[in-house]
Write an enzyme that holds these catalytic residues in place. Structure first.
Site, PDB file in Angstrom:
ATOM      1  N   GLU A 170      38.595  42.238  55.828  1.00  0.00           N
ATOM      2  CA  GLU A 170      39.225  42.908  56.965  1.00  0.00           C
ATOM      3  C   GLU A 170      40.654  43.305  56.644  1.00  0.00           C
ATOM      4  O   GLU A 170      41.107  44.383  57.017  1.00  0.00           O
ATOM      5  CB  GLU A 170      39.167  42.021  58.217  1.00  0.00           C
ATOM      6  CG  GLU A 170      37.790  41.952  58.856  1.00  0.00           C
ATOM      7  CD  GLU A 170      36.800  41.081  58.084  1.00  0.00           C
ATOM      8  OE1 GLU A 170      37.256  40.245  57.276  1.00  0.00           O
ATOM      9  OE2 GLU A 170      35.583  41.228  58.273  1.00  0.00           O
ATOM     10  N   HIS A 178      30.908  35.931  67.502  1.00  0.00           N
ATOM     11  CA  HIS A 178      30.443  37.288  67.807  1.00  0.00           C
ATOM     12  C   HIS A 178      30.643  37.596  69.282  1.00  0.00           C
ATOM     13  O   HIS A 178      29.916  38.403  69.855  1.00  0.00           O
ATOM     14  CB  HIS A 178      28.958  37.452  67.459  1.00  0.00           C
ATOM     15  CG  HIS A 178      28.623  37.082  66.057  1.00  0.00           C
ATOM     16  ND1 HIS A 178      28.388  35.793  65.668  1.00  0.00           N
ATOM     17  CD2 HIS A 178      28.514  37.832  64.940  1.00  0.00           C
ATOM     18  CE1 HIS A 178      28.122  35.757  64.372  1.00  0.00           C
ATOM     19  NE2 HIS A 178      28.209  36.979  63.892  1.00  0.00           N
TER      20      HIS A 178
END
Lengths: 410, 337
Positions: B60, B129
C-alpha cells in the site's frame, strides 16, 4: 538432540567509539581503476561482484585511471571543484548563521560534497531528483541561486516556500529538485512513481532517488526496489552510505553481512558501489546509470561510500558517540582535496588558483548572504505573512479555513 | 440514463475520466487484468491498455508513494486500496506526503491523486475487511474525504474527485455496492436496478465536492449521516413516524456546514449517525460544529449513534453495526426531551 541453551540477542557495535583509536583496517578498498566498466545492458547476474567492490578513478597520486575515467573534460572538472568549494563555504557560513540565531536549523554536507555535485552533472536539466536533506549539491551544481537558498534557510519574506518548511527543505521543480519531506525514505518510492509516469507518458526524462544508509531500513526502500524492478522504471536509486545515521552506525541498518548495494540483487537490479569522495567516479557511475535508464534498461542501485565528517545537523554533537579522530582517519580522504590534487597533477590548477577561487567564492557567498539578510532572518526583518499560513493547503481555500483565518485575525 | 449498481457507476466514472483525459491512470492490487476484487475497474485494461490500468505488488505504501510521484509528474492517478483496512502502511505517504506537497512546496509541486477504498462493514468481513477509517483522514490538513451513498453520487463525486487539483480520499461503502441497505440484514435488499438513485446519467457529469444532499426533508429532527447509515436512518425514521430531515453529507471534508446549520436551526434537534467507532470518531467533530454554530437553537442534547468502541467483530457483526433499532430508540428519546 534439540539444544536447550538460553538464546542471546546480537546487537552490532561500531569498531570505534569515543576514546578508541579509529581503525578502518577491515574496510577493503580496491585500487583505483580496478573495477571493470560493463556495457550498460550487462546481465545483472554477470556483474553481481560490483555490489561488493568500489568503483574508483582517482588514485593516491591524483591520477585518473581505469575504465571509468574520462567522462569529464578538464574544464568541467574545474567547474566541479568550484561547486564543491561553494557548497563547503556555503555550509560553513550557514552553520555559523544558525549559531548566531539567524535560523533554527541547518544540515551541512562536510565530506560528502562530491556525490550530489557530480551526480547532477550527469543528469539533464529536466530530469527529476528526489533528494534527502543532504543533497544541496544538486541545487548548487544545477545553478540555483545561493540567495534563494538562504532566503529559504532564513524563512524571510522572499523564501520561495513562504516560511512553511524547515530550513534546507528546498523545492525547485525548475531545477529538477523535488520538495524535501524530512520524513525519511518517502521520496525513494516517489522517485520510482515519477519515473513510471515518465515511461507511461512516453517521455525521455528520468528520475533519481536518494536515501541514506540508515533509511534503507524503512519499508519505502523495499517498496521502491520492488516497483522499480517490476516496471523497469527509468530511475537511478542512490544510497548515500556516510557511515552514520545520527548516532547509529551503518551496521544497525545493514546487519552484519553484505553491503547496502547487495540489497539490489534480490530484485535483479544492477547494483554497484562507488567511491563517494571521488568526483570523477561518482560522475562516471551516474552517467552509466542514467544511460541505462534512458535506454529503457530500468533502474540501477548505487551505493555511494562516503563519510559524514560533520554532525548530523546543527542540533547534533557527534563527539558523544564516535571518536573525534575518525573523520581524519577515513581512508577515502576528502573529495575537494582529491579533485584539487588531480587538477594540479594534470596541470589544470595551482595552489594560487585554488586560493584565489576560495576567496572569490567566499566573496560570492558573503554577497548572497548580505542580500538575504537584508531581507530578513528567522524572526527579524521581513517575515512571511501569518495570513499566508492559511494559503496553499488546497488550491481553493475551503470554508473552514476561511473561517479560521478570520478567527485568527487575518 | 442507465440503471447501474454502485460498482457499475464507479467503473463508468473511471471509463469516462480515462476517455476524457489521458493523464488519468488506474492501478492497485488486482485492478488490472482481473478488474479488482469488487470489479470496479473491470474492462479498463482491455480498453485503455496495460500502461494506464495495471496490477501492482501488494504494497500500500508503494501504491500510494508511486501515486504521489506520478501526480507530481503531472498525471492524475486513481488508485485502489483493496480494503480501507489495508491503508495503514500507506498513512505516511498520505498524511505527510500527498496531503502536504502543495503546502510545503508553496505550489511548486501538487498532488492530484484519488485514493479509493471499499469501506465499512455488513458483509461478515471481520476486523480487516470492515473498518470505517474516515476520521483518520478528516484529521489531516490537505486531504479531502468523500463517501458516496448511491450510484448517481458515486459517479459524479468520483469524476469531481479525479478532476480535483488536490488529493481526495474516496471511501466506498461496500455494503452499498449492490443495493441500498437499511440495516435489516435478515430481509432481502432492494437492488439498485429498482432504485431511483441507481438511474445514472450517461457520459460525463460531476457532483461538486463539499455539498451535502437532503435525502428526506423534515421539521422535527436533523439526522447527519453518510454512506450506509443514510439508509439505516431512512428505515428508522419510517418506523418511528418522526418528521426527520436526513442529510447525506457525501463529503466529510470540506464539510457542508451551511446545509447542516440551516437544518438544525429549523429542527432544533440533531442526531449524528455513523458506523465507525465512537470515541474521536467523525461524529465528535459533527457534534462540535453543531454545538458551536447552533447551540441557541437546540431543544435537546445532540445524540450520537455509532459503532461501539471495539475492534470490528465477526460473529457479532449485527450487534456492532448501528441498525434501525438503535436509531429508533435514540429518536424516541430525543423527541421526548
Amino acid at each position: 538432540m534439540t539444544t536447550t541453551l538460553p538464546l542471546s540477542l546480537s546487537v552490532p557495535e561500531p569498531g570505534c567509539r569515543p576514546g578508541d583509536e579509529p581503525d578502518f583496517s577491515d574496510f577493503v578498498i580496491p585500487k583505483a581503476g580496478e573495477v571493470e566498466r560493463p556495457p550498460i545492458d550487462a546481465d545483472p547476474n554477470d556483474i553481481r561482484d560490483m555490489a561488493f567492490s568500489i568503483i574508483r578513478v582517482l588514485n593516491a597520486k591524483g591520477e585518473a585511471v581505469g575504465p571509468w575515467s574520462g567522462t569529464l573534460s578538464s574544464e568541467e572538472l574545474v567547474v566541479g571543484l568550484q561547486h564543491m568549494m561553494t557548497l563547503r563555504i556555503f555550509d560553513a557560513r550557514m552553520m555559523n548563521a544558525q549559531r548566531q540565531g539567524k535560523t533554527s536549523f541547518y544540515i551541512q554536507h562536510l565530506g560528502e560534497e562530491a556525490i550530489a555535485c557530480a551526480f547532477r552533472k550527469a543528469l539533464r536539466d529536466d530530469d527529476m531528483n528526489f533528494p534527502t536533506y543532504r543533497q544541496a549539491g544538486l541545487l548548487i551544481a544545477g545553478g540555483y541561486p545561493l540567495t534563494e537558498m538562504m532566503n529559504q534557510i532564513y524563512s524571510n519574506s522572499q523564501d520561495p516556500l513562504h516560511g512553511r518548511q524547515l530550513p534546507i527543505m528546498y523545492s525547485s521543480k525548475e531545477h529538477g529538485f523535488f520538495s524535501i519531506s524530512g520524513n525519511l525514505g518517502t521520496q525513494f518510492m516517489q522517485a520510482v512513481g515519477w519515473a513510471m509516469a515518465s515511461a507511461i507518458s512516453g517521455d525521455t526524462r528520468i528520475a533519481a532517488g536518494w536515501i541514506g544508509d540508515g533509511s534503507t531500513a524503512e519499508s519505502d526502500f523495499h517498496a521502491a526496489l520492488v516497483f522499480a524492478s517490476t516496471y523497469k522504471a527509468p530511475v537511478a536509486l542512490n544510497i548515500v552510505n556516510n557511515q552514520w545515521a545520527i548516532s547509529t552506525f551503518q551496521g544497525i541498518a545493514r546487519g552484519g553481512v553484505g553491503t547496502f548495494a547487495a540489497r539490489g540483487h534480490g530484485f535483479g537490479i544492477p547494483s554497484v558501489r562507488v567511491d563517494g569522495n571521488d568526483y570523477l567516479a561518482v560522475h562516471a557511475v551516474a552517467q552509466w546509470a542514467s544511460e541505462r535508464a534512458r535506454a529503457g534498461l530500468g533502474p540501477t542501485l548505487i551505493e555511494h561510500v562516503t563519510y559524514r565528517a560533520g554532525g548530523h545537523s546543527s542540533s547534533d554533537d557527534p563527539s558523544a558517540y564516535r571518536a573525534k579522530e575518525e573523520g581524519a582517519a577515513w581512508p577515502l580522504g576528502d573529495p575537494i582535496d582529491r579533485l584539487k590534487k588531480h587538477l594540479i597533477a594534470i596541470g589544470e590548477w595551482t595552489e594560487e588558483k585554488h586560493t584565489a577561487a576560495q576567496e572569490e567564492i567566499t566573496e560570492a557567498v558573503i554577497t548572497a548572504q548580505k542580500e538575504a539578510e537584508s531581507i530578513g532572518t528567522l524572526g527579524a526583518g521581513k517575515m512571511p505573512s501569518p495570513r499566508d499560513m492559511f494559503e496553499g493547503v488546497y488550491e481553493t481555500m475551503p470554508p473552514h479555513l476561511v473561517r479560521q483565518r478570520q478567527e485568527a485575525g487575518y | 440514463m442507465t440503471q447501474m449498481t454502485m460498482i457499475e457507476a464507479i467503473r463508468d466514472a473511471h471509463d469516462v475520466a480515462m476517455g476524457r483525459d489521458e493523464r488519468v491512470v488506474v492501478f492497485g492490487e488486482d485492478v488490472g487484468y482481473f478488474g479488482g476484487v469488487f470489479r470496479c475497474t473491470a474492462g479498463l485494461q482491455t480498453k485503455y491498455g496495460k500502461t494506464r490500468c495495471f496490477d501492482t505488488p501488494i504494497s500500500e505504501l508503494g501504491i500510494v508513494g508511486a501515486g504521489v510521484g506520478m501526480a507530481a509528474y503531472g498525471l492524475h492517478p486513481v488508485i485502489e486500496i483493496q480494503f480501507a483496512d489495508y491503508v495503514y502502511p500507506a498513512i505516511d505517504q498520505i498524511a505527510s506526503e500527498a496531503a502536504r506537497l502543495r503546502y510545503r512546496s508553496a505550489g511548486d509541486f501538487t498532488c492530484p491523486l484519488v485514493i479509493r477504498m471499499p469501506t465499512g462493514g455488513g458483509i461478515f468481513g471481520g476486523q480487516t475487511h470492515s473498518q470505517s477509517p474516515e476520521a483518520f483522514f478528516t484529521h489531516v490538513a490537505g486531504l479531502k474525504t468523500v463517501m458516496p451513498s448511491n450510484p448517481q453520487d458515486a459517479k459524479g463525486l468520483l469524476l469531481a474527485a479525479i478532476e480535483d487539483p488536490d488529493p481526495v480520499i474516496f471511501l466506498e461503502p461496500k455494503r452499498l455496492y449492490n443495493g441500498p441497505f437499511d440495516g435489516h440484514h435478515e430481509k432481502p435488499i432492494v437492488p439498485w436496478k429498482k432504485h431511483e438513485l441507481g438511474d445514472v446519467k450517461d457520459g460525463y457529469y460531476s457532483t461538486e465536492l463539499g455539498k451535502a444532499a437532503i435525502r428526506r426533508a423534515g421539521d422535527d429532527v436533523t439526522i447527519l449521516a453518510y454512506g450506509t447509515m443514510v439508509y439505516v436512518a431512512e428505515a428508522a425514521v419510517e418506523e418511528a413516524g418522526v418528521d426527520a430531515e436526513i442529510i447525506d453529507l457525501r463529503t466529510l471534508l470540506p464539510l457542508d456546514l451551511d446545509t447542516i446549520q440551516e437544518s438544525v436551526k429549523k429542527t432544533g434537534r440533531c442526531l449524528v449517525l455513523h458506523e465507525a467507532t465512537k470515541t474521536s470518531g467523525f461524529g465528535a467533530e459533527l457534534m462540535s460544529q453543531v454545538q458551536e454554530s447552533c447551540f441557541y437553537h437546540l431543544e435537546a442534547p445532540i445524540v450520537r449513534v455509532t459503532g461501539w468502541d471495539t475492534p470490528y467483530p465477526h460473529a457479532q457483526e449485527w450487534d456492532y453495526f448501528p441498525g434501525p433499532g438503535r436509531v429508533l430508540d435514540a429518536l424516541h428519546q430525543m423527541m421526548e426531551s
